[in-house]
Scaffold this active site. Structure first.
Site, mmCIF file in Angstrom:
data_model
loop_
_atom_site.group_PDB
_atom_site.id
_atom_site.type_symbol
_atom_site.label_atom_id
_atom_site.label_comp_id
_atom_site.label_asym_id
_atom_site.label_seq_id
_atom_site.Cartn_x
_atom_site.Cartn_y
_atom_site.Cartn_z
ATOM 1 N N ASP A 151 -9.460 8.590 -4.520
ATOM 2 C CA ASP A 151 -9.672 9.127 -3.168
ATOM 3 C C ASP A 151 -8.381 9.170 -2.361
ATOM 4 O O ASP A 151 -8.213 10.049 -1.507
ATOM 5 C CB ASP A 151 -10.801 8.401 -2.424
HETATM 6 C C1 LAN Z 1 -9.385 -1.705 -2.196
HETATM 7 C C2 LAN Z 1 -8.517 -1.045 -1.220
HETATM 8 C C3 LAN Z 1 -8.575 0.450 -1.235
HETATM 9 C C4 LAN Z 1 -9.947 0.956 -1.581
HETATM 10 C C5 LAN Z 1 -10.239 2.413 -1.162
HETATM 11 C C6 LAN Z 1 -9.170 3.381 -1.617
HETATM 12 C C7 LAN Z 1 -10.298 2.482 0.351
HETATM 13 C C8 LAN Z 1 -11.605 2.811 -1.695
HETATM 14 O O1 LAN Z 1 -11.978 4.078 -1.210
HETATM 15 C C9 LAN Z 1 -11.693 2.637 -3.179
HETATM 16 C C10 LAN Z 1 -11.509 1.151 -3.532
HETATM 17 C C11 LAN Z 1 -10.176 0.568 -3.044
HETATM 18 C C12 LAN Z 1 -9.096 1.038 -3.993
HETATM 19 C C13 LAN Z 1 -10.159 -0.961 -3.092
HETATM 20 C C14 LAN Z 1 -10.896 -1.667 -4.171
HETATM 21 C C15 LAN Z 1 -11.006 -3.196 -4.053
HETATM 22 C C16 LAN Z 1 -9.739 -3.823 -3.504
HETATM 23 C C17 LAN Z 1 -8.592 -3.470 -4.411
HETATM 24 C C18 LAN Z 1 -9.518 -3.206 -2.100
HETATM 25 C C19 LAN Z 1 -10.668 -3.450 -1.135
HETATM 26 C C20 LAN Z 1 -8.361 -4.031 -1.596
HETATM 27 C C21 LAN Z 1 -8.648 -5.464 -2.110
HETATM 28 C C22 LAN Z 1 -9.713 -5.344 -3.220
HETATM 29 C C23 LAN Z 1 -9.392 -6.305 -4.392
HETATM 30 C C24 LAN Z 1 -10.449 -6.192 -5.466
HETATM 31 C C25 LAN Z 1 -9.272 -7.735 -3.843
HETATM 32 C C26 LAN Z 1 -9.093 -8.807 -4.871
HETATM 33 C C27 LAN Z 1 -10.398 -9.336 -5.303
HETATM 34 C C28 LAN Z 1 -10.965 -9.103 -6.501
HETATM 35 C C29 LAN Z 1 -12.420 -9.201 -6.637
HETATM 36 C C30 LAN Z 1 -10.162 -8.736 -7.706
#
Ligand code: LAN
Length: 670
Positions: A406
């Site tokens: 995205d």
């Molecule tokens: C994120 C940040 C960005 C986010 C968007 C692009 C906004 C979304 O549309 C798709 C999913 C995504 C890429 C996403 C997935 C999960 C993340 C990476 C996070 C919320 C930032 C932190 C999180 C991550 C998994 C945190 C660490 C914890 C774990 C369970 C591994």
């Protein structure tokens, strides 16, 4: 070429006008955005919220003997106590409605590492909560894991995390390459650390902590093997399934073998992948958890890992954010590209004459967009289970380097909106074509789009989710938001590159729409996965349908609008509680939220809602909530991941209301 020098934004003094109209609100919001923009063109913002990250970082500092300096120590301490709950505990995230053993046990250890005394009344309260709620024996598995590193839990009390899995043939159903990349990259260093039983020095502080967390002299008496499945109810969102029990049992049998001929090779294999991840992300790593654990690995490698450690530890600094409530560790190195893509689209939705004074802001943003597109695929992608990257956009910046579906699509939309504006500094057309190809390559068999990669395993693997506190971490599923964003990007690409990709874009959009229609709930809503929740998802759902050509009379569009209207509050706002994500049903927040009201208003405008008064009241709410300087005040956390953990998108409140007011006033005028 001589780079034109853009005037830097100056702080404007805004008089307090009575009876603001939407134009004036937009003017002020633009002024606020301009003032907050960084010289590099993006907007920085607090990306805190999860409460397990800072303790993990501090565990690393402790192990490596590199305590934070006095300033950071003070700000981090402030943070923990600011989010400590009345009962003494910490929640999974900063606004959780109950305490979590995972974060409270780790948080307590972290505060002691920071130098707090066990006699401090706030510490006593926290320790009491830990003991009264079953001690760290009930912490979720990642908590137990982190405590093992510190010598505050025994490795025998953990189910194995076998490094040997990385030696399986890649086609094996249990091969880690099948996992969602975030999960895979967390369990990778965990496997190395488990395989070596890496444990720090047991010094007087650790001995004292054992007594404080478990009760005096309890630790030495514990029967660790029996604690593997102990989990406190607060941490047990995804209880262990029978399938996971069976896998845990068989891995446990394997681990009991006295001689493991593959261990050395398996550890080396893990280390190769760890080093690769460090190398292709400039040591930032995909996220905060593997950024910490990879660095812990390098610490335990001793002299052989000294250089890798130094770089990894230094890179962690960008994850720290000193915010209004203290210093925290963020969920990503930053969210700048994502914020920028929305901010630009919001600004461009404002009528030309209103936004004209802010042309330099848009210009600066375009440069950030250009300078942070990913220019190359990672080397030996396949051997490291990586998808293509060239032409993609990341969530944060090019240095981080992992492209996201995205983010790529929103980036492409911006690039196309601004095409031709800055002839000497354009993104090469070939790179825009690459990004279209990349979007196409990411589509799943079910027609939807996931986050970073195509879905690589069946949903059944979720049965083996060992995290307890998080939902849906095992597989990169198709999501409403990612699918909607990719459809929107492809619709624009179809117009721009007419004839070039039609035979691929048309069917891709059609399949994407099928996925979205099937994902719509019977009440008309769409469930979001990355922000709260049905409001966010429904905004994406409606937008994709309309962009792809559905009429305002389309039954899906009508149903989605009806759903939103049924949730509007008396004051014209929308407010959906964070717990909606956990419970997977719409729960009203007690207060209206600016970001959610903006999403709902955008959805209604785009959906051609025939209740102008409902929309006018929503717009009025946004205008009334605006501060004199054009900003909007901080409200509840509206970002989320893995169903349970809220996260702060601090800039959402600054551009989503602007975007909604812009589209609403344009529609209301026509
Ligand atoms: C994120 C940040 C960005 C986010 C968007 C692009 C906004 C979304 O549309 C798709 C999913 C995504 C890429 C996403 C997935 C999960 C993340 C990476 C996070 C919320 C930032 C932190 C999180 C991550 C998994 C945190 C660490 C914890 C774990 C369970 C591994």
């Amino acid at each position: 070429m001589i780079e034109p020098v853009l005037p830097t934004p100056t702080r404007a003094v805004i008089p307090d006008l009575p009876g603001l109209n939407a134009d004036e609100a937009m003017r002020r919001a633009l002024g606020n955005l301009a003032q907050r923009q960084e010289e590099r063109g993006s907007w920085a913002g607090d990306y805190g919220g999860p409460m397990f990250l800072l303790p993990m970082y501090l565990a690393l500092c402790r192990l490596a003997g590199k305590p934070p300096d006095a300033f950071r120590t003070q700000r981090m301490t402030t943070y923990f106590f600011n989010v400590q709950r009345a009962d003494g505990s910490l929640g999974l995230h900063a606004e959780a409605s109950s305490g979590s053993m995972f974060t409270t046990a780790l948080g307590y250890a972290a505060l002691r590492i920071l130098g707090l005394s066990a006699d401090d009344t706030r510490m006593q309260k926290m320790a009491r909560w830990v003991r009264e709620n079953g001690t760290p024996l009930g912490a979720a598995s990642w908590g137990k894991f982190t405590l093992c590193l510190l010598g505050l839990y025994d490795w025998r009390g953990l189910h194995p995390v076998l490094p040997e899995l990385w030696l399986l043939p890649a086609s094996a159903p249990m091969h880690p390459s099948k996992l969602w990349c975030h999960c895979r990259q967390v369990y990778l260093p965990m496997a190395w650390l488990y395989g070596t039983r890496a444990t720090g020095e047991i010094d007087p502080l650790i001995r004292a902590l054992r007594d404080e967390l478990y009760g005096p002299n309890v630790y030495e008496q514990l029967e660790w093997e029996k604690q593997r499945d102990t989990v406190c109810p607060a941490d047990d969102y995804r209880p262990t399934t029978r399938a996971l029990q069976a896998v845990n049992f068989s891995q446990g049998q394997y681990e009991r073998l006295p001689f493991k001929p593959l261990r050395k090779r398996a550890l080396d294999e893990c280390l190769t992948h760890i080093k690769y991840e460090d190398a292709v992300t400039n040591d930032l790593d995909i996220g905060p958890v593997n950024a910490v654990f990879n660095t812990v690995v390098h610490h335990f490698r001793g002299a052989a890992g000294a250089d890798d450690f130094r770089r990894g530890f230094a890179a962690l600094d960008v994850y720290l954010w000193d915010g209004h409530d203290g210093m925290k560790m963020q969920g990503y190195n930053n969210s700048e590209l994502w914020d920028l893509a929305f901010a630009v689209q919001a600004v461009l939705a404002v009528p030309e004459q209103v936004r004209a004074p802010h042309a330099p802001m848009v210009h600066r943003a375009y440069r950030y967009l250009r300078d942070n597109q990913i220019l190359d695929d990672v080397p030996q992608a396949e051997a490291h289970y990586r998808h293509l990257s060239k032409g993609g956009w990341p969530f944060s910046n090019r240095a981080h380097g992992w492209p996201i579906t995205d983010c790529t699509s929103e980036g492409l939309k911006c690039a196309l909106l601004l095409e031709g504006q800055y002839p000497n500094e354009e993104i090469p057309l070939s790179l825009l074509r690459d990004s279209v190809r990349l979007l196409l390559s990411w589509q799943n068999e079910d027609g939807g789009w996931s986050t970073y990669e195509k879905q690589r395993a069946g949903g059944w693997i979720e049965e083996l989710n060992p995290s307890q506190v998080f939902g849906d971490i095992m597989v990169d599923y198709s999501h409403v938001e990612c699918t909607s964003a990719c459809i929107q990007g492809l619709v624009r690409a179809r117009k721009r590159f007419r004839g070039e990709f039609d035979d691929r874009i048309d069917p891709a959009i059609a399949r994407g729409l099928d996925f979205l229609r099937a994902a719509q709930k019977s009440d008309g809503s769409f469930e979001g996965a990355w922000a709260v929740c049905f409001t966010y998802g429904t905004w994406f759902g409606v937008t994709a349908l309309r962009e792809a050509g559905a009429s305002t009379q389309d039954p899906s569009v009508r149903a989605a609008c009806e759903f939103l209207l049924s949730k509007q509050k008396a004051d014209g706002s929308w407010g959906e509680a964070g717990d909606s994500c956990r419970e997977r049903k719409y729960l009203q927040h007690e207060k209206g939220q600016v970001a959610q009201t903006a999403w709902a208003l955008l959805a209604l405008v785009r959906g051609g809602c025939d209740h102008p008064e409902a929309m006018r009241r929503a717009a009025q709410f946004l205008v009334d909530r605006q501060e004199r300087d054009g900003s909007w005040a901080r409200e509840s956390l509206v970002g989320v991941f893995n169903r349970t953990c809220l996260i702060n998108y601090d800039n959402y409140r600054h551009y989503f209301p602007l975007w909604a007011l812009a589209e609403w006033s344009a529609a209301a005028a026509s």
